[in-house]
Design an enzyme around this catalytic site. Structure first.
Site, mmCIF file in Angstrom:
data_model
loop_
_atom_site.group_PDB
_atom_site.id
_atom_site.type_symbol
_atom_site.label_atom_id
_atom_site.label_comp_id
_atom_site.label_asym_id
_atom_site.label_seq_id
_atom_site.Cartn_x
_atom_site.Cartn_y
_atom_site.Cartn_z
ATOM 1 N N ASP A 156 0.487 4.976 1.535
ATOM 2 C CA ASP A 156 -0.179 5.388 2.715
ATOM 3 C C ASP A 156 -1.140 6.500 2.218
ATOM 4 O O ASP A 156 -0.823 7.305 1.603
ATOM 5 C CB ASP A 156 0.621 6.086 3.791
ATOM 6 C CG ASP A 156 1.255 5.108 4.690
ATOM 7 O OD1 ASP A 156 0.741 4.020 4.608
ATOM 8 O OD2 ASP A 156 2.326 5.619 5.134
ATOM 9 N N HIS A 170 4.733 0.117 0.522
ATOM 10 C CA HIS A 170 5.477 -0.568 1.754
ATOM 11 C C HIS A 170 4.536 -1.926 2.065
ATOM 12 O O HIS A 170 3.164 -1.836 1.873
ATOM 13 C CB HIS A 170 5.834 0.224 2.649
ATOM 14 C CG HIS A 170 4.769 0.943 3.370
ATOM 15 N ND1 HIS A 170 4.476 2.177 2.507
ATOM 16 C CD2 HIS A 170 4.229 1.106 4.561
ATOM 17 C CE1 HIS A 170 3.566 2.860 3.427
ATOM 18 N NE2 HIS A 170 3.285 2.039 4.560
ATOM 19 N N HIS A 216 0.853 -0.997 -0.102
ATOM 20 C CA HIS A 216 -0.052 0.242 -0.051
ATOM 21 C C HIS A 216 1.043 1.259 0.042
ATOM 22 O O HIS A 216 1.947 1.138 0.534
ATOM 23 C CB HIS A 216 -0.867 0.100 1.304
ATOM 24 C CG HIS A 216 -0.290 0.105 2.451
ATOM 25 N ND1 HIS A 216 0.292 -1.117 3.029
ATOM 26 C CD2 HIS A 216 -0.119 1.130 3.490
ATOM 27 C CE1 HIS A 216 0.750 -0.713 4.170
ATOM 28 N NE2 HIS A 216 0.483 0.540 4.500
ATOM 29 N N ARG A 262 3.967 6.818 13.794
ATOM 30 C CA ARG A 262 4.400 7.352 12.491
ATOM 31 C C ARG A 262 3.809 8.824 12.405
ATOM 32 O O ARG A 262 2.689 9.243 12.979
ATOM 33 C CB ARG A 262 3.477 6.695 11.455
ATOM 34 C CG ARG A 262 3.552 6.877 9.937
ATOM 35 C CD ARG A 262 2.827 6.196 9.028
ATOM 36 N NE ARG A 262 1.643 6.813 8.697
ATOM 37 C CZ ARG A 262 0.538 6.111 8.373
ATOM 38 N NH1 ARG A 262 0.518 4.863 7.991
ATOM 39 N NH2 ARG A 262 -0.588 6.748 7.859
#
Length: 283
Positions: free
Chosen positions: A99, A253, A97, A268
């Protein structure tokens, strides 16, 4: 100390030496890190156990920060998203995916900090979307350059997993209302380098607009499998205190979900980007 970059794979990835993000970024270190990101697409730094405020401040040097509509936030720093296997079902991270591609201005990049790790497992892989695009045949590249696709929050955050309690259902409905499906080019032109890269992923891409359903499904299956080829990847084995900084505009990733029932906690910070442009739009 001079900042240097140690290349980790042919397609992407470098380890950064000579930089401590616990200290405020200077203009020179910011410029070096930015250039390293453009060249290597994903950067890794060891021994960077930042506080949430330090992580937020480091990310904010590169742009405004995104606050996720579903995942929990750090209680002291709402710009820091908390990925904790004791708090959330994180199966949506265990697939390829890019983000937050379900918004009009998907993130420029993210800084991910390892806070708690299992004794083994829990690696993350990144893949270069520019390397994947370049490896396609010329006729396929020509076809893709003119296509667009829908990206939908609900594909990775389905109601059956993220609406099981009244509070979760309320949060899911609010997130869905604020983030309807968006249309992005299948091939994105990087806004700083001009490099072309695929901009579809298994995580959020649902349909190619210009094709019929069966054609769209077949082409997306081909692209998802192609983009995940090992020669386009780098794999990082985490240590507590590691920091990864990646260019979300040109990579995707995959977080390996191979450590259950052990716990994994990551923080994150997500930097907002710009509206993706396709090759025909960029001419």
């Amino acid at each position: 100390m001079t900042i240097t970059f140690e290349r980790l794979s042919p397609a992407l990835g470098a380890r950064v030496h000579g930089l401590d993000l616990r200290e405020p970024l200077t203009a020179a270190s910011h410029a070096a890190l930015h250039q390293g990101l453009l060249e290597h697409q994903v950067l890794f730094l060891r021994d960077q156990l930042l506080t949430p405020r330090q992580q937020r401040d480091a990310a904010a040097h590169f742009g405004d920060l995104h606050i996720h509509p579903i995942y929990p936030k750090h209680p002291e720093q709402p710009e820091i998203l908390v990925l904790d296997t004791e708090l959330n079902d994180l199966r949506d991270n265990a697939l390829w995916h890019t983000d937050v591609s379900f918004i009009q201005t998907p993130p420029l990049g993210s800084l991910l900090s390892a806070r708690r790790l299992p004794p083994y497992g829990g690696d993350t892989l990144w893949a270069s979307n520019s390397a994947a695009y370049a490896a396609l045949s010329a006729p396929i590249r020509e076809l893709l350059d003119g296509l667009s696709a829908w990206h939908d929050l609900s594909k990775s955050f389905p109601l059956e997993r993220f609406g099981q309690t009244p509070d979760a259902l309320e949060r899911f409905n609010a997130a869905r209302a604020a983030n309807p499906p968006v249309r992005h080019p299948v091939v994105r032109v990087h806004p700083e380098t001009g490099v072309k890269g695929l901009f579809v992923s298994e995580g959020f891409t649902t349909r190619i607009v210009e094709l019929g359903e069966s054609e769209s499904d077949a082409l997306l299956r081909l692209l998802f499998a192609h983009a995940a080829r090992p020669e386009f990847q780098v794999r990082w084995q985490w240590q507590v205190g590691d920091l990864a900084f990646w260019d979300n505009r040109i990579t995707q990733h995959y977080a390996c979900d191979d450590y259950r029932p052990r716990r994994r906690v990551m923080h994150r910070a997500t930097i907002l980007g710009d509206r993706p442009r396709g090759p025909r739009e960029a001419i």
